[in-house]
Design a protein around this motif. Structure first.
Motif, PDB file in Angstrom:
ATOM      1  N   GLY A 111       0.792  -1.222   0.000  1.00  0.00           N
ATOM      2  CA  GLY A 111       0.000   0.000   0.000  1.00  0.00           C
ATOM      3  C   GLY A 111       0.825   1.274   0.000  1.00  0.00           C
ATOM      4  O   GLY A 111       0.287   2.360  -0.134  1.00  0.00           O
ATOM      5  N   ASP A 112       2.128   1.158   0.160  1.00  0.00           N
ATOM      6  CA  ASP A 112       3.002   2.327   0.188  1.00  0.00           C
ATOM      7  C   ASP A 112       4.126   2.109  -0.832  1.00  0.00           C
ATOM      8  O   ASP A 112       4.859   1.131  -0.730  1.00  0.00           O
ATOM      9  CB  ASP A 112       3.597   2.505   1.590  1.00  0.00           C
ATOM     10  N   PRO A 113       4.263   2.989  -1.819  1.00  0.00           N
ATOM     11  CA  PRO A 113       5.251   2.770  -2.877  1.00  0.00           C
ATOM     12  C   PRO A 113       6.683   2.611  -2.371  1.00  0.00           C
ATOM     13  O   PRO A 113       7.394   1.702  -2.813  1.00  0.00           O
ATOM     14  CB  PRO A 113       5.136   4.019  -3.754  1.00  0.00           C
ATOM     15  N   LEU A 114       7.119   3.440  -1.442  1.00  0.00           N
ATOM     16  CA  LEU A 114       8.484   3.365  -0.931  1.00  0.00           C
ATOM     17  C   LEU A 114       8.698   2.089  -0.123  1.00  0.00           C
ATOM     18  O   LEU A 114       9.701   1.391  -0.286  1.00  0.00           O
ATOM     19  CB  LEU A 114       8.780   4.604  -0.074  1.00  0.00           C
ATOM     20  N   LEU A 115       7.752   1.763   0.706  1.00  0.00           N
ATOM     21  CA  LEU A 115       7.830   0.555   1.522  1.00  0.00           C
ATOM     22  C   LEU A 115       7.763  -0.689   0.649  1.00  0.00           C
ATOM     23  O   LEU A 115       8.468  -1.668   0.890  1.00  0.00           O
ATOM     24  CB  LEU A 115       6.684   0.567   2.536  1.00  0.00           C
ATOM     25  N   LYS A 157      13.078  -5.176   9.387  1.00  0.00           N
ATOM     26  CA  LYS A 157      13.253  -3.958  10.187  1.00  0.00           C
ATOM     27  C   LYS A 157      14.036  -2.908   9.399  1.00  0.00           C
ATOM     28  O   LYS A 157      13.677  -1.725   9.400  1.00  0.00           O
ATOM     29  CB  LYS A 157      13.999  -4.281  11.486  1.00  0.00           C
ATOM     30  N   ASP A 158      15.121  -3.333   8.755  1.00  0.00           N
ATOM     31  CA  ASP A 158      15.933  -2.401   7.968  1.00  0.00           C
ATOM     32  C   ASP A 158      15.144  -1.813   6.803  1.00  0.00           C
ATOM     33  O   ASP A 158      15.249  -0.624   6.505  1.00  0.00           O
ATOM     34  CB  ASP A 158      17.202  -3.099   7.445  1.00  0.00           C
ATOM     35  N   ALA A 159      14.350  -2.660   6.132  1.00  0.00           N
ATOM     36  CA  ALA A 159      13.533  -2.183   5.007  1.00  0.00           C
ATOM     37  C   ALA A 159      12.513  -1.155   5.491  1.00  0.00           C
ATOM     38  O   ALA A 159      12.307  -0.124   4.853  1.00  0.00           O
ATOM     39  CB  ALA A 159      12.827  -3.348   4.326  1.00  0.00           C
ATOM     40  N   GLY A 160      11.896  -1.431   6.620  1.00  0.00           N
ATOM     41  CA  GLY A 160      10.934  -0.483   7.182  1.00  0.00           C
ATOM     42  C   GLY A 160      11.596   0.830   7.546  1.00  0.00           C
ATOM     43  O   GLY A 160      11.079   1.910   7.245  1.00  0.00           O
ATOM     44  N   LYS A 161      12.760   0.746   8.178  1.00  0.00           N
ATOM     45  CA  LYS A 161      13.472   1.963   8.582  1.00  0.00           C
ATOM     46  C   LYS A 161      13.860   2.802   7.369  1.00  0.00           C
ATOM     47  O   LYS A 161      13.726   4.022   7.379  1.00  0.00           O
ATOM     48  CB  LYS A 161      14.718   1.586   9.387  1.00  0.00           C
ATOM     49  N   SER A 162      14.309   2.138   6.299  1.00  0.00           N
ATOM     50  CA  SER A 162      14.708   2.875   5.094  1.00  0.00           C
ATOM     51  C   SER A 162      13.512   3.546   4.408  1.00  0.00           C
ATOM     52  O   SER A 162      13.680   4.494   3.666  1.00  0.00           O
ATOM     53  CB  SER A 162      15.420   1.948   4.109  1.00  0.00           C
ATOM     54  N   ALA A 163      12.305   3.041   4.680  1.00  0.00           N
ATOM     55  CA  ALA A 163      11.100   3.611   4.074  1.00  0.00           C
ATOM     56  C   ALA A 163      10.361   4.537   5.042  1.00  0.00           C
ATOM     57  O   ALA A 163       9.240   4.950   4.775  1.00  0.00           O
ATOM     58  CB  ALA A 163      10.174   2.488   3.611  1.00  0.00           C
ATOM     59  N   GLY A 164      10.977   4.835   6.186  1.00  0.00           N
ATOM     60  CA  GLY A 164      10.346   5.732   7.145  1.00  0.00           C
ATOM     61  C   GLY A 164       9.321   5.065   8.035  1.00  0.00           C
ATOM     62  O   GLY A 164       8.456   5.726   8.590  1.00  0.00           O
ATOM     63  N   ALA A 165       9.399   3.758   8.173  1.00  0.00           N
ATOM     64  CA  ALA A 165       8.468   3.016   9.023  1.00  0.00           C
ATOM     65  C   ALA A 165       9.281   2.144   9.970  1.00  0.00           C
ATOM     66  O   ALA A 165       9.439   0.945   9.753  1.00  0.00           O
ATOM     67  CB  ALA A 165       7.525   2.165   8.173  1.00  0.00           C
TER      68      ALA A 165
END
Length: 180
Positions: A111-115, A157-165
């Motif tokens: 649902g989020d392009p960056l994530l 966790k790293d993927a979320g952090k890089s996408a602001g989540a």
């Protein structure tokens, strides 16, 4: 005998509680039962996607650490260890739970392009965890299996952090873990 004033207040309070209960049941509800808040704009959809991603990934991370990694490092899974059967049963449930929540988090990320871009390379790793819950429950998991769980959780966790989540570990309750 009570006076009419307190009875009237009690009746009004009871009716108000019933009305509020009916309203919240119609509005809120259990997401698994099909009722959920529907975001109206694409910005809201993206925000809800990140929020759900963080919640699901956090539960997966918390369950993995609490009931798989920590007991494994403490030697609870070794043959003859005190509480081994219970630790293995909990680890099996936690493994299945973590896999389920990671799949849900990957789905939320769409649902989020960056994530979505950040999580895409990790989906194969998530899929590789499918049978580890059973393997843990049967006492057949080793260093590589525990490492696989830790690795995938850290990647998510790293993927979320890089996408602001940013994802933080959240240990699920026993009823969440068992599907209750």
């Amino acid at each position: 005998m009570p006076t009419p004033g307190p009875i009237r207040r009690t009746v009004v309070a009871l009716l108000l509680c019933c009305a509020l209960s009916a309203t919240t049941a119609a509005c809120g509800g259990d997401e698994s039962a099909g009722a959920s808040a529907t975001p109206t704009s694409s910005a809201e959809k993206q925000k809800f996607a990140k929020t759900r991603f963080v919640a699901n990934a956090g539960l997966a991370a918390g369950a993995t650490y609490q009931w798989i990694v920590k007991p494994y490092r403490a030697g609870k899974f070794t043959k003859g260890a005190e509480g081994q059967k219970l630790a293995l049963a909990k680890a099996g449930l936690a493994g299945a739970f973590a896999y389920n929540r990671l799949k849900a988090a990957a789905n939320n990320a769409k649902g989020d392009p960056l994530l979505s871009k950040a999580i895409a390379p990790i989906t194969a790793g998530i899929d590789s965890l499918k049978g580890l819950g059973t393997k843990l429950r049967n006492g057949q998991a080793g260093d590589a299996d525990i490492g696989a769980f830790e690795n995938v959780i850290n990647q998510v966790k790293d993927a979320g952090k890089s996408a602001g989540a940013e994802v933080k570990d959240k240990v699920p309750s026993a009823s969440q873990l068992s599907g209750g």
